[in-house]
Design a protein around this motif. Structure first.
Motif, PDB file in Angstrom:
ATOM      1  N   ASP A 131       3.195  -8.474  -8.830  1.00 14.94           N
ATOM      2  CA  ASP A 131       4.261  -8.786  -7.880  1.00 14.94           C
ATOM      3  C   ASP A 131       5.317  -9.698  -8.511  1.00 14.94           C
ATOM      4  O   ASP A 131       6.522  -9.520  -8.299  1.00 14.94           O
ATOM      5  CB  ASP A 131       3.672  -9.459  -6.638  1.00 14.94           C
ATOM      6  N   SER A 132       4.874 -10.662  -9.318  1.00 16.16           N
ATOM      7  CA  SER A 132       5.809 -11.574  -9.975  1.00 16.16           C
ATOM      8  C   SER A 132       6.702 -10.821 -10.945  1.00 16.16           C
ATOM      9  O   SER A 132       7.922 -11.074 -11.014  1.00 16.16           O
ATOM     10  CB  SER A 132       5.036 -12.679 -10.699  1.00 16.16           C
ATOM     11  N   LEU A 133       6.135  -9.898 -11.703  1.00 16.72           N
ATOM     12  CA  LEU A 133       6.933  -9.074 -12.612  1.00 16.72           C
ATOM     13  C   LEU A 133       7.926  -8.210 -11.835  1.00 16.72           C
ATOM     14  O   LEU A 133       9.088  -8.057 -12.244  1.00 16.72           O
ATOM     15  CB  LEU A 133       6.018  -8.192 -13.459  1.00 16.72           C
ATOM     16  N   ALA A 134       7.475  -7.645 -10.707  1.00 13.72           N
ATOM     17  CA  ALA A 134       8.366  -6.810  -9.902  1.00 13.72           C
ATOM     18  C   ALA A 134       9.526  -7.625  -9.346  1.00 13.72           C
ATOM     19  O   ALA A 134      10.675  -7.162  -9.326  1.00 13.72           O
ATOM     20  CB  ALA A 134       7.579  -6.151  -8.768  1.00 13.72           C
ATOM     21  N   GLN A 135       9.256  -8.855  -8.902  1.00 10.22           N
ATOM     22  CA  GLN A 135      10.318  -9.686  -8.339  1.00 10.22           C
ATOM     23  C   GLN A 135      11.385 -10.023  -9.383  1.00 10.22           C
ATOM     24  O   GLN A 135      12.555 -10.206  -9.041  1.00 10.22           O
ATOM     25  CB  GLN A 135       9.732 -10.980  -7.771  1.00 10.22           C
ATOM     26  N   MET A 136      10.981 -10.073 -10.668  1.00 10.94           N
ATOM     27  CA  MET A 136      11.936 -10.376 -11.728  1.00 10.94           C
ATOM     28  C   MET A 136      12.444  -9.108 -12.409  1.00 10.94           C
ATOM     29  O   MET A 136      13.118  -9.193 -13.445  1.00 10.94           O
ATOM     30  CB  MET A 136      11.295 -11.307 -12.768  1.00 10.94           C
ATOM     31  N   GLY A 137      12.137  -7.941 -11.856  1.00  5.46           N
ATOM     32  CA  GLY A 137      12.621  -6.682 -12.412  1.00  5.46           C
ATOM     33  C   GLY A 137      12.024  -6.326 -13.752  1.00  5.46           C
ATOM     34  O   GLY A 137      12.639  -5.594 -14.541  1.00  5.46           O
ATOM     35  N   MET A 138      10.793  -6.775 -14.038  1.00  7.53           N
ATOM     36  CA  MET A 138      10.171  -6.569 -15.340  1.00  7.53           C
ATOM     37  C   MET A 138       8.871  -5.780 -15.250  1.00  7.53           C
ATOM     38  O   MET A 138       8.101  -5.743 -16.222  1.00  7.53           O
ATOM     39  CB  MET A 138       9.908  -7.925 -16.008  1.00  7.53           C
ATOM     40  N   ALA A 139       8.610  -5.118 -14.130  1.00 11.46           N
ATOM     41  CA  ALA A 139       7.343  -4.390 -13.975  1.00 11.46           C
ATOM     42  C   ALA A 139       7.185  -3.288 -15.015  1.00 11.46           C
ATOM     43  O   ALA A 139       6.069  -3.035 -15.506  1.00 11.46           O
ATOM     44  CB  ALA A 139       7.253  -3.807 -12.563  1.00 11.46           C
ATOM     45  N   ASP A 140       8.265  -2.627 -15.383  1.00 14.45           N
ATOM     46  CA  ASP A 140       8.185  -1.517 -16.340  1.00 14.45           C
ATOM     47  C   ASP A 140       7.922  -1.987 -17.771  1.00 14.45           C
ATOM     48  O   ASP A 140       7.668  -1.158 -18.649  1.00 14.45           O
ATOM     49  CB  ASP A 140       9.477  -0.698 -16.308  1.00 14.45           C
ATOM     50  N   PHE A 141       7.977  -3.292 -18.000  1.00 15.73           N
ATOM     51  CA  PHE A 141       7.791  -3.828 -19.351  1.00 15.73           C
ATOM     52  C   PHE A 141       6.429  -4.503 -19.513  1.00 15.73           C
ATOM     53  O   PHE A 141       6.180  -5.137 -20.546  1.00 15.73           O
ATOM     54  CB  PHE A 141       8.883  -4.841 -19.666  1.00 15.73           C
ATOM     55  N   ALA A 142       5.543  -4.359 -18.538  1.00 11.70           N
ATOM     56  CA  ALA A 142       4.295  -5.122 -18.521  1.00 11.70           C
ATOM     57  C   ALA A 142       3.458  -4.934 -19.775  1.00 11.70           C
ATOM     58  O   ALA A 142       2.810  -5.874 -20.254  1.00 11.70           O
ATOM     59  CB  ALA A 142       3.471  -4.761 -17.283  1.00 11.70           C
ATOM     60  N   GLN A 153      15.529 -10.711 -21.051  1.00 14.38           N
ATOM     61  CA  GLN A 153      14.249 -10.189 -20.579  1.00 14.38           C
ATOM     62  C   GLN A 153      13.125 -11.193 -20.801  1.00 14.38           C
ATOM     63  O   GLN A 153      12.257 -11.374 -19.936  1.00 14.38           O
ATOM     64  CB  GLN A 153      13.942  -8.868 -21.286  1.00 14.38           C
ATOM     65  N   GLN A 154      13.127 -11.857 -21.942  1.00  9.11           N
ATOM     66  CA  GLN A 154      12.123 -12.889 -22.197  1.00  9.11           C
ATOM     67  C   GLN A 154      12.219 -14.006 -21.159  1.00  9.11           C
ATOM     68  O   GLN A 154      11.195 -14.503 -20.673  1.00  9.11           O
ATOM     69  CB  GLN A 154      12.296 -13.451 -23.608  1.00  9.11           C
ATOM     70  N   GLN A 155      13.452 -14.390 -20.810  1.00  9.97           N
ATOM     71  CA  GLN A 155      13.645 -15.434 -19.808  1.00  9.97           C
ATOM     72  C   GLN A 155      13.051 -15.004 -18.472  1.00  9.97           C
ATOM     73  O   GLN A 155      12.382 -15.782 -17.788  1.00  9.97           O
ATOM     74  CB  GLN A 155      15.134 -15.747 -19.648  1.00  9.97           C
ATOM     75  N   ASP A 173      14.570 -25.483 -17.317  1.00 13.30           N
ATOM     76  CA  ASP A 173      15.392 -26.233 -18.260  1.00 13.30           C
ATOM     77  C   ASP A 173      16.435 -25.306 -18.875  1.00 13.30           C
ATOM     78  O   ASP A 173      16.109 -24.451 -19.699  1.00 13.30           O
ATOM     79  CB  ASP A 173      14.496 -26.834 -19.349  1.00 13.30           C
ATOM     80  N   GLU A 174      17.684 -25.458 -18.465  1.00 14.87           N
ATOM     81  CA  GLU A 174      18.829 -24.670 -18.951  1.00 14.87           C
ATOM     82  C   GLU A 174      18.547 -23.159 -18.914  1.00 14.87           C
ATOM     83  O   GLU A 174      18.672 -22.468 -19.928  1.00 14.87           O
ATOM     84  CB  GLU A 174      19.201 -25.098 -20.377  1.00 14.87           C
ATOM     85  N   PRO A 175      18.184 -22.610 -17.744  1.00 16.84           N
ATOM     86  CA  PRO A 175      17.839 -21.183 -17.697  1.00 16.84           C
ATOM     87  C   PRO A 175      19.029 -20.247 -17.857  1.00 16.84           C
ATOM     88  O   PRO A 175      18.833 -19.047 -18.080  1.00 16.84           O
ATOM     89  CB  PRO A 175      17.229 -21.031 -16.295  1.00 16.84           C
ATOM     90  N   PHE A 176      20.266 -20.757 -17.751  1.00 19.05           N
ATOM     91  CA  PHE A 176      21.442 -19.887 -17.804  1.00 19.05           C
ATOM     92  C   PHE A 176      22.087 -19.849 -19.185  1.00 19.05           C
ATOM     93  O   PHE A 176      23.064 -19.135 -19.391  1.00 19.05           O
ATOM     94  CB  PHE A 176      22.475 -20.337 -16.764  1.00 19.05           C
ATOM     95  N   ASN A 177      21.539 -20.598 -20.140  1.00 20.19           N
ATOM     96  CA  ASN A 177      22.123 -20.622 -21.476  1.00 20.19           C
ATOM     97  C   ASN A 177      21.801 -19.336 -22.233  1.00 20.19           C
ATOM     98  O   ASN A 177      20.634 -18.985 -22.425  1.00 20.19           O
ATOM     99  CB  ASN A 177      21.593 -21.818 -22.279  1.00 20.19           C
ATOM    100  N   GLY A 178      22.843 -18.629 -22.681  1.00 25.50           N
ATOM    101  CA  GLY A 178      22.658 -17.500 -23.567  1.00 25.50           C
ATOM    102  C   GLY A 178      21.964 -16.298 -22.964  1.00 25.50           C
ATOM    103  O   GLY A 178      21.374 -15.501 -23.699  1.00 25.50           O
ATOM    104  N   VAL A 179      22.012 -16.142 -21.640  1.00 30.37           N
ATOM    105  CA  VAL A 179      21.385 -14.978 -21.015  1.00 30.37           C
ATOM    106  C   VAL A 179      22.456 -14.081 -20.418  1.00 30.37           C
ATOM    107  O   VAL A 179      23.586 -14.500 -20.162  1.00 30.37           O
ATOM    108  CB  VAL A 179      20.357 -15.384 -19.932  1.00 30.37           C
TER     109      VAL A 179
END
Length: 283
Positions: A131-142, A153-155, A173-179
């Motif tokens: 569910d956590s992966l799905a909420q972040m749009g990363m379920a297909d990369f599990a 994607q790593q973030q 901590d600075e989640p918007f840097n370089g993404v």
């Protein structure tokens, strides 16, 4: 399959009380005398120049560095008196991305505080990870290796790991840097869900426009607490000058921050530095 409904809100929403917090490295203070209280469900921007102690504050709040003086209480208890209810997402450059582990395994690490290191994941743990992966749009990369992903994607994977922890307090901590833009939007969507669920979120950022428009409160730091409160009360010229000193440019009544987001020497051509657009907004 992931849950159709979001994860439940914390059963015991957390208040954070910090009193007289000081942290020192090699005898030099990185933070000194910080005191503030945050009620549950707050969305708080932690703002200050480089070297102001923002990362040190986050590390102190999860026990990665020891306080030289002062106290930190969560749910009215000192650190260690609660079970894994504070999640911490460090800056990307502080993570070794070459470690050979899958995306699913990284997110499962968020469950270890409740599982214990030697216990096998249960169905509920696997469902929460999915569910956590799905909420972040990363379920297909599990099943992918973490080092095969882009920076954005790593973030999102690390945000999913923190989400899987079912925290009451979320530190980024600075989640918007370089993404990329999708990762920024996914992060704000997560922050909206956290606020609805009564989870307190502290996010460090250099972007004053973001702090002013997308957060409930601001902690303005420069090794000590310069100001704390609603953005309109904190992000005023007198406070910003105290925090940023000579790197604060005031033009026609507007406050512009000139910091390490601007490469090279500072000049009068601030609209060409990459920090400000033509309307005076931060990029």
């Amino acid at each position: 399959m992931p849950f159709a409904e979001p994860l439940p809100a914390p059963l015991h929403p957390a208040r954070m009380d910090v009193e007289g917090l000081s942290v020192a490295y090699d005898g030099r203070y990185a933070l000194q005398g910080l005191s503030f209280r945050l009620e549950h469900g707050s969305r708080v921007a932690v703002v200050g120049p480089n070297g102001a102690g923002k990362s040190t504050l986050f590390k102190a709040l999860v026990g990665l560095v020891a306080a030289r003086e002062g106290s930190i209480l969560i749910h009215g208890l000192p650190l260690g008196g609660h079970q894994d209810c504070v999640a911490y997402v460090p800056q990307r450059e502080n993570v070794d991305w070459n470690f050979p582990v899958t995306v699913r395994d990284v997110v499962m690490m968020g469950r270890y505080g409740q599982l214990g290191w030697l216990s096998r994941p249960r169905k509920r743990d696997r469902d929460i990870v999915a569910d956590s992966l799905a909420q972040m749009g990363m379920a297909d990369f599990a099943g992918r290796s973490i080092n095969e992903l882009s920076g954005g994607q790593q973030q999102r994977v690390f945000l999913a790991r923190a989400l899987a922890q079912e925290p009451h307090i979320f530190l980024m901590d600075e989640p918007f840097n370089g993404v990329d833009a999708p990762t920024q939007e996914a992060t704000f969507a997560l922050l909206d869900r956290l606020r609805r669920d009564g989870v307190t979120a502290l996010i460090s950022t250099h972007d004053l426009n973001l702090a002013a428009t997308r957060f409930d409160r601001v902690l303005l730091l420069n090794r000590e607490l310069v100001a704390e409160g609603p953005p309109a009360q904190v992000l005023v010229e007198s406070n910003l000058t105290r925090a940023f000193g000579s790197v604060l440019l005031v033009t026609e009544g507007k406050n512009f921050l000139v910091d390490e987001c601007c490469p090279g020497e500072h000049t009068n051509n601030y609209d060409k530095t990459g920090c400000l657009d033509e309307g005076g907004e931060f990029r």
